[in-house]
Every structure is written in C-alpha cells, then in structure tokens.
Enzyme design. Sequence first.
Site, PDB file in Angstrom:
ATOM      1  N   HIS A  17      -1.226  -9.363  -2.122  1.00 55.93           N
ATOM      2  CA  HIS A  17      -0.148  -9.635  -1.152  1.00 55.93           C
ATOM      3  C   HIS A  17       0.213 -11.125  -1.188  1.00 55.93           C
ATOM      4  CE1 HIS A  17      -2.037  -6.140   1.322  1.00 55.93           C
ATOM      5  NE2 HIS A  17      -0.886  -5.687   0.827  1.00 55.93           N
ATOM      6  N   LYS A  41      -0.925   5.588  13.559  1.00 55.92           N
ATOM      7  CA  LYS A  41      -1.808   5.302  12.422  1.00 55.92           C
ATOM      8  C   LYS A  41      -2.647   4.066  12.747  1.00 55.92           C
ATOM      9  CE  LYS A  41      -0.930   4.390   7.650  1.00 55.92           C
ATOM     10  NZ  LYS A  41       0.118   4.065   6.699  1.00 55.92           N
ATOM     11  N   ARG A  90       2.820  -2.817  -8.353  1.00 60.19           N
ATOM     12  CA  ARG A  90       1.637  -3.093  -9.165  1.00 60.19           C
ATOM     13  C   ARG A  90       1.613  -2.275 -10.440  1.00 60.19           C
ATOM     14  NH1 ARG A  90      -2.266  -1.798  -4.290  1.00 60.19           N
ATOM     15  NH2 ARG A  90      -0.691  -0.174  -4.288  1.00 60.19           N
ATOM     16  N   SER A 128      -5.669  -2.830  -0.259  1.00 59.22           N
ATOM     17  CA  SER A 128      -6.489  -3.050   0.947  1.00 59.22           C
ATOM     18  C   SER A 128      -7.574  -1.984   1.036  1.00 59.22           C
ATOM     19  CB  SER A 128      -5.615  -2.994   2.202  1.00 59.22           C
ATOM     20  OG  SER A 128      -4.666  -4.020   2.176  1.00 59.22           O
TER      21      SER A 128
END
Length: 159
Positions: A17, A41, A90, A128
């Site tokens: 990030h 969430k 990515r 993450s």
Amino acid sequence: MKTAIYPGSFDPIHNGHLDVIERASKLWDRMIVAVAFNGAKTGLFTPDERVELIKASTSHLGNVEVTSFEGLLVNFVRDNKADVVVRGLRAVSDFEYEFQMALMNQSLDENLETVFLMPSQENIYLSSRIVKEVARLEGDIDQFVPLCVKAKLLEKVGS
Ligand code: PNS
C-alpha cells in the site's frame, strides 16, 4: 490542483500500500487515503486505528491526507472534488475484482476514472491477510510492514 483518492480496507496498511501511496503522491498534487468503513464487516483493526497507522506510515509525505468514509466510494469522491481513484494492481488475480469495481463505479458516476498503479516487485505478493497470518504464526514481518504497524499488529495477535 489535482486530487487522487486511494480507497481500501487497509487492515492494516502494508508496504505494498505504502509503495502505491508514494508513487501516487508524486503524480497528483493532493492524495487522500480513505479507509472504507463497512459496519457489516469487522476487521482486526478499527477504522480509527487503521487511519492512525496510515497517518504514522505516511508522515514523510507532505501531500497525503488520511481519513475514513462510509457508504459509496463515488459519493466520497464527488464530495471531495477528486479527479481520480487510485488502486494498486498486483497480479492477474487482482484484475477481475478491480475491473468489476472500476466498471461499477463508472456506471454509478460516468466522470469517475480509476487509475491502476503497480507496486515494485518486492511488494507484489503482499496482502493484509497474508501479513496478519504470518504475524499470528510468529513469522518475521519486518520487511512487509512499517515499524509502527508491526508493533500494533504484534499487540493484536498477542505475539
Ligand atoms: O482494500 P479493499 O478491501 O480491496 O478495498 C475495497 C474498497 C473499500 C475500495 C471497496 O470495497 C469500496 O469501494 N467500498 C466502498 C463501497 C462502494 O462504493 N461499493 C461499490 C463499488 S465496488
């Protein structure tokens, strides 16, 4: 004055990030990193904790602001008079999800443009989820997250 918004969950921010933020901060005059808050969430970190960790990790960048938002991204972008949404890309595996989100956002607001930036090779495999798993299993996360994130992450997972 061109503004870019980099939205995400950032639970927590990692070097991939940060790589995207540093690249984007050179391309736009003002960068807003926006933690998306979704009441349904829950993550490991609260939205406020995520914002604080991003602020601490980006304090060396003069044109970066950090905040959180709830609701549709297109509304947040409009309210902040931003020009583009930045997302990191990515690998091919990211493409379908990113394509879907970008097209949905474009349908909701035809003026919204999404720009994709690639991190450098050493950060390309970071997520993450994977960083949290390595921390939980007591692996070394030094090379994956800023130091302030490492400390908070180890506190959370109890290592
Ligand atoms: O880091 P993530 O989880 O891949 O980020 C996804 C995020 C937060 C950018 C996306 O879920 C989002 O934009 N959420 C806000 C709600 C919204 O606008 N949803 C419709 C567009 S997909």
